[in-house]
Enzyme design. Structure first.
Site, PDB file in Angstrom:
ATOM      1  N   GLY A 123      34.200  -4.274 -16.301  1.00  0.00           N
ATOM      2  CA  GLY A 123      35.621  -4.517 -16.546  1.00  0.00           C
ATOM      3  C   GLY A 123      36.504  -4.384 -15.319  1.00  0.00           C
ATOM      4  N   SER A 192      30.443  -3.068  -5.072  1.00  0.00           N
ATOM      5  CA  SER A 192      30.257  -2.126  -3.954  1.00  0.00           C
ATOM      6  C   SER A 192      29.327  -0.979  -4.356  1.00  0.00           C
ATOM      7  CB  SER A 192      31.600  -1.599  -3.459  1.00  0.00           C
ATOM      8  OG  SER A 192      32.438  -1.169  -4.508  1.00  0.00           O
TER       9      SER A 192
END
Length: 293
Positions: A123, A192
């Site tokens: 999300g 990341s």
């Protein structure tokens, strides 16, 4: 008081250690380095040809450049230190008289980076868009650096190999730093997966200006959502050629933050709406003073 009579179009001045009342002739030079004591705060510029005077707070580096305790006149090349950074050589940092503080005053906010990290399908992009909309409704300027969007342009030359993934995050971190320096609230939405890459981006910014938001959503929920169908491909072994050494969460690990500023967890079916999560982030920004200059 220091009186400077300028007859050249532009004058660059730095600061510290100069007696009051001294007149510095500038009719044959382009740059002047004035060293002023900290107690001397009043400087007057007399200009006939649209000359400009810029004062910069003294540092050890600037003060040692002075040839005496009163004043020093330099040629242009002596005012700029040639540097090497990585593979870039013969480069000079040019400082503007308009800094981050001035830009923040115009925007009535403080620049920072909100780094949203988490698994694919957690999300991140949804929160980034809701947060940007909520800030916009409050009259605040924000910009989203979405992992997929950046690969459409700036990072389109990068693959998903380990070294290219690291370079992808490094570039996004550097761009985010520029946005923050411009006084903009930058929202970076990227998986990341590795702590060292996120920590490297954090180190680019002043203390407190990197706000790590961890979308703590279990793998099974992200995989059930599978908005891009990538988990299904990964489970079928059809994605390793595209995402070497593997797909994050399946073949390649995701390293969750250890000391993030905000954690937005989801357990079971208890999930806050994007707008509710955005308000949590905004409350943090308000508490830390980022929504005012």
């Amino acid at each position: 008081m220091v009186v400077v009579k300028a007859v050249r179009p532009a004058i660059s001045c730095s600061s510290s250690g100069f007696d009051g009342g001294q007149l510095v002739p500038l009719h044959k030079v382009s740059f002047v380095n004035l060293t002023l004591p900290a107690s001397l705060l009043s400087v007057r510029l007399s200009s006939r040809n649209n000359a400009k005077l810029s004062l910069v707070q003294a540092t050890k580096e600037s003060s040692t450049a002075s040839t005496n305790d009163r004043a020093a006149v330099f040629s242009g090349e002596n005012l700029h230190q040639i540097a090497t950074n990585g593979k870039a050589t013969n480069i000079v940092w040019h400082k503007s008289s308009v800094g981050k503080v001035h830009r923040q005053e115009v925007l009535q906010q403080k620049g920072c980076v909100i780094w949203i990290t988490g698994l694919s399908g957690s999300g991140k992009s949804t929160l980034a868009c809701a947060l940007c909309q909520a800030l916009y409704s409050r009259g605040k300027l924000a910009y989203i650096l979405d992992g997929d969007n950046v690969r459409h342009g700036l990072n389109r030359d990068l693959s998903f190999k380990a070294e290219d993934r690291a370079e992808n995050i490094r570039r996004i971190g550097e761009v985010a730093k520029l946005f923050a320096d411009a006084g903009i609230i930058c929202i970076a939405s990227v998986i990341s997966p590795y702590r060292k890459d996120r920590d490297a981006c954090r180190s680019l910014l002043p203390e407190g200006d990197f706000i790590e938001v961890f979308m703590n959503v279990p793998l099974q929920i992200c995989e059930a959502r599978d908005p891009k169908g990538l988990y299904k491909l990964a489970r079928a072994g059809k994605i390793n050629g595209v995402y070497p050494p593997g797909f994050t969460g399946i073949d390649d690990p995701y390293e969750p933050p250890l000391n993030c500023e905000l954690e937005l967890p989801q357990k079971g079916n208890n999930c806050a709406s994007p707008c509710e999560m955005a308000e949590i982030v905004i409350s943090y920004l308000e508490e830390k003073g980022y929504l005012q200059a």
